[in-house]
Design an enzyme around this catalytic site. Sequence first.
Site, short mmCIF file in Angstrom:
data_model
loop_
_atom_site.label_atom_id
_atom_site.label_comp_id
_atom_site.label_asym_id
_atom_site.label_seq_id
_atom_site.Cartn_x
_atom_site.Cartn_y
_atom_site.Cartn_z
N GLU A 48 0.84 -1.19 0.00
CA GLU A 48 0.00 0.00 0.00
C GLU A 48 0.88 1.24 0.00
O GLU A 48 1.84 1.31 0.74
CB GLU A 48 -0.87 -0.04 1.27
CG GLU A 48 -1.80 1.10 1.41
CD GLU A 48 -2.71 1.25 0.21
OE1 GLU A 48 -3.47 0.31 -0.09
OE2 GLU A 48 -2.64 2.31 -0.46
N PHE A 49 0.53 2.22 -0.83
CA PHE A 49 1.36 3.43 -0.92
C PHE A 49 0.60 4.68 -0.45
O PHE A 49 1.01 5.80 -0.79
CB PHE A 49 1.84 3.62 -2.37
CG PHE A 49 2.68 2.47 -2.88
CD1 PHE A 49 4.04 2.40 -2.59
CD2 PHE A 49 2.11 1.46 -3.66
CE1 PHE A 49 4.81 1.35 -3.06
CE2 PHE A 49 2.88 0.40 -4.13
CZ PHE A 49 4.23 0.34 -3.84
N ARG A 62 -0.90 7.88 1.57
CA ARG A 62 -0.39 8.85 2.54
C ARG A 62 -1.49 9.19 3.53
O ARG A 62 -2.66 9.33 3.12
CB ARG A 62 0.01 10.15 1.83
CG ARG A 62 1.24 10.05 0.98
CD ARG A 62 1.29 11.18 -0.03
NE ARG A 62 0.21 11.07 -1.01
CZ ARG A 62 -0.03 11.97 -1.96
NH1 ARG A 62 0.70 13.05 -2.06
NH2 ARG A 62 -1.03 11.78 -2.82
N GLU A 63 -1.13 9.35 4.79
CA GLU A 63 -2.10 9.84 5.76
C GLU A 63 -2.54 11.23 5.33
O GLU A 63 -1.76 12.00 4.77
CB GLU A 63 -1.49 9.89 7.16
CG GLU A 63 -1.29 8.50 7.73
CD GLU A 63 -0.65 8.52 9.11
OE1 GLU A 63 -0.75 9.52 9.82
OE2 GLU A 63 -0.03 7.50 9.45
N LEU A 98 10.75 17.89 -2.06
CA LEU A 98 11.95 18.72 -1.88
C LEU A 98 11.63 19.88 -0.93
O LEU A 98 12.29 20.91 -0.98
CB LEU A 98 12.44 19.28 -3.22
CG LEU A 98 13.30 18.37 -4.09
CD1 LEU A 98 13.79 19.12 -5.32
CD2 LEU A 98 14.49 17.78 -3.32
N CYS A 112 5.70 5.88 9.32
CA CYS A 112 6.15 5.09 8.16
C CYS A 112 7.59 5.36 7.74
O CYS A 112 8.43 4.48 7.85
CB CYS A 112 5.21 5.32 6.99
SG CYS A 112 3.51 4.94 7.41
N ARG A 129 3.14 10.13 15.88
CA ARG A 129 4.22 9.14 15.95
C ARG A 129 5.49 9.74 15.34
O ARG A 129 5.47 10.24 14.22
CB ARG A 129 3.83 7.85 15.21
CG ARG A 129 2.84 7.01 15.98
CD ARG A 129 2.41 5.80 15.17
NE ARG A 129 1.67 6.17 13.97
CZ ARG A 129 1.34 5.33 13.00
NH1 ARG A 129 1.69 4.06 13.07
NH2 ARG A 129 0.65 5.75 11.96
C1 UGA Z 1 4.43 7.87 3.53
C2 UGA Z 1 4.52 7.70 2.00
O1 UGA Z 1 4.48 8.97 1.36
C3 UGA Z 1 3.39 6.82 1.49
O2 UGA Z 1 3.52 6.60 0.10
C4 UGA Z 1 3.40 5.50 2.24
O3 UGA Z 1 2.34 4.65 1.84
C5 UGA Z 1 3.28 5.77 3.73
O4 UGA Z 1 4.38 6.60 4.16
C6 UGA Z 1 3.31 4.44 4.44
O5 UGA Z 1 4.33 3.75 4.37
O6 UGA Z 1 2.29 4.02 4.98
P1 UGA Z 1 2.99 9.44 5.13
O7 UGA Z 1 3.81 8.90 6.24
O8 UGA Z 1 1.52 9.54 5.29
O9 UGA Z 1 3.24 8.59 3.79
O10 UGA Z 1 3.53 10.91 4.89
P2 UGA Z 1 4.20 11.80 3.76
O11 UGA Z 1 3.19 12.72 3.22
O12 UGA Z 1 5.00 11.02 2.80
O13 UGA Z 1 5.18 12.67 4.69
C7 UGA Z 1 6.17 12.02 5.51
C8 UGA Z 1 6.98 13.04 6.27
O14 UGA Z 1 7.86 13.73 5.38
C9 UGA Z 1 6.17 14.13 6.96
O15 UGA Z 1 6.72 14.36 8.25
C10 UGA Z 1 6.35 15.34 6.08
O16 UGA Z 1 6.26 16.55 6.80
C11 UGA Z 1 7.76 15.12 5.58
N1 UGA Z 1 8.04 15.78 4.28
C12 UGA Z 1 7.34 15.43 3.16
C13 UGA Z 1 9.05 16.73 4.20
O17 UGA Z 1 9.72 17.04 5.20
N2 UGA Z 1 9.30 17.31 2.98
C14 UGA Z 1 8.63 16.99 1.86
O18 UGA Z 1 8.93 17.56 0.80
C15 UGA Z 1 7.62 16.03 1.95
#
Ligand code: UGA
Length: 441
Positions: free
Chosen positions: A152-153, A155-156, A257, A267, A337
């Site tokens: 599963e990919f 995002r929350e 970025l 995750c 988390r």
């Molecule tokens: C992430 C992946 O994006 C999903 O594809 C995956 O399914 C999911 O983990 C999982 O394994 O279940 P998620 O944890 O919901 O999803 O969050 P993201 O939107 O990817 O953000 C992750 C973290 O990176 C956040 O803390 C966000 O603030 C940070 N982030 C994101 C940055 O610091 N910079 C960015 O440019 C993007």
Amino acid sequence: MRCAVFGTGYLGVTHAACMAELGHEVIGVDIDAGKVAKLEAGEVPFYEPGLAELVRRNIDAGRLSFGTSYDAAAVFADVHFIAVGTPQKHGEYAADLRYVHAVVEELAPRLDRPALVVGKSTVPVGTAAGLVERVRVLAPAGRDVEVVWNPEFLREGLAVRDTLSPDRLVVGVENRDGGRGGDTMREFYTDLISDGVPFVVTDLATAELAKSAANAFLATKISFINAISEVCEVADADAVALADILGHDTRIGRRYLDGGLGFGGGCLPKDIRALMARAGELGANQVVHLLREVDSINMRRRTRMVELARAACGGSVLGVRIGVLGAAFKPGSDDVRDSPALNVAGQLHLEGATVSVFDPQAMDNARTVFPTLRYATDPVDACRRAAVVLVLTEWPEFRELDPVSLGDAAGDRVVLDGRNCLDRSVWEDAHWRYVRLGTAA
Ligand code: UGA
């Protein structure tokens, strides 16, 4: 088709509701009777935009139900999704697979007719092959029960959209020439496939690793821009402008970025650590060095934020009032988390600051994890008489704050933007000192 989804966390509830929305008959199964009772009443026990409506609509339509009985699920469904959590083990980098194993141990002995077991949880490569063997031993239907891996990919915060319009569907099968697993999955997802979603059939190991690699790549991209931000800070360059310039290159792209406080959540951090652990076990040691660096660049951003706060307070935060806006690991979620925001708030508190936190959704979860912080009623309350204000989660309501009226409540009008989300000129025009990561302090 009739399916069961085991585990009713973010992944399980979203998958169950979305599959019902696609027209399947779905039962969501969890060992937590309290959670199941709430879900049956149409209440989702976490914040995920649009999900509660979807759950209620599909319960009302008679396509979605929740329960605790494995017997009922085994009788009802032909397709069984494993959607339980795989958190980091205590004191180790490896993933804790106890919940995945518990589902298989409970479910497989009840499978006495042809069925498909579909793994969705994020697992270390090689897990599915082990489960195939276990199912074969435990299931009365033996070889008529197939195991496939369908990572599963989602995002929350965008879980419903990501599930109903995914970038791709990946199905790892045991034997690409024999077996019906791939065909059954193609039939199951037929609506999505006819909408143009790429459907990729591969082997079990590649499917498992595709998920770990995707998260590792996203984490690496974020840590890359944050490492370059460290250079920007000493070279007097601007990391945001630089990310925009890089993003114009279509080979690089602008997404992921956004430099700043770095990644957190349930995750990315645990998945890169689980990949390090598994790669190390398999002897692929070089990737461990890469991912360790990605992890430590990420953690350094939190330390840097604390240093900036300390510097803004004249070298020590002891006894100083600090306003923190944001506790969730990202906007659109109540998940704390491994939240960078809460981590920074906690560090400042432990250094003796009086930290007051506000978050639009994550207050209850934050209070549970860090009960000793002060939790404010709104952003103004959090910032009242604060020597410094830290914006640590880029909620739209923080971007839209009026720095003039906030300035009247705050003490010294110093704002540290941990997410590069505020309009610098608007804050400076309102006589705030504006500091952010990725530029010379
Ligand atoms: C992430 C992946 O994006 C999903 O594809 C995956 O399914 C999911 O983990 C999982 O394994 O279940 P998620 O944890 O919901 O999803 O969050 P993201 O939107 O990817 O953000 C992750 C973290 O990176 C956040 O803390 C966000 O603030 C940070 N982030 C994101 C940055 O610091 N910079 C960015 O440019 C993007």
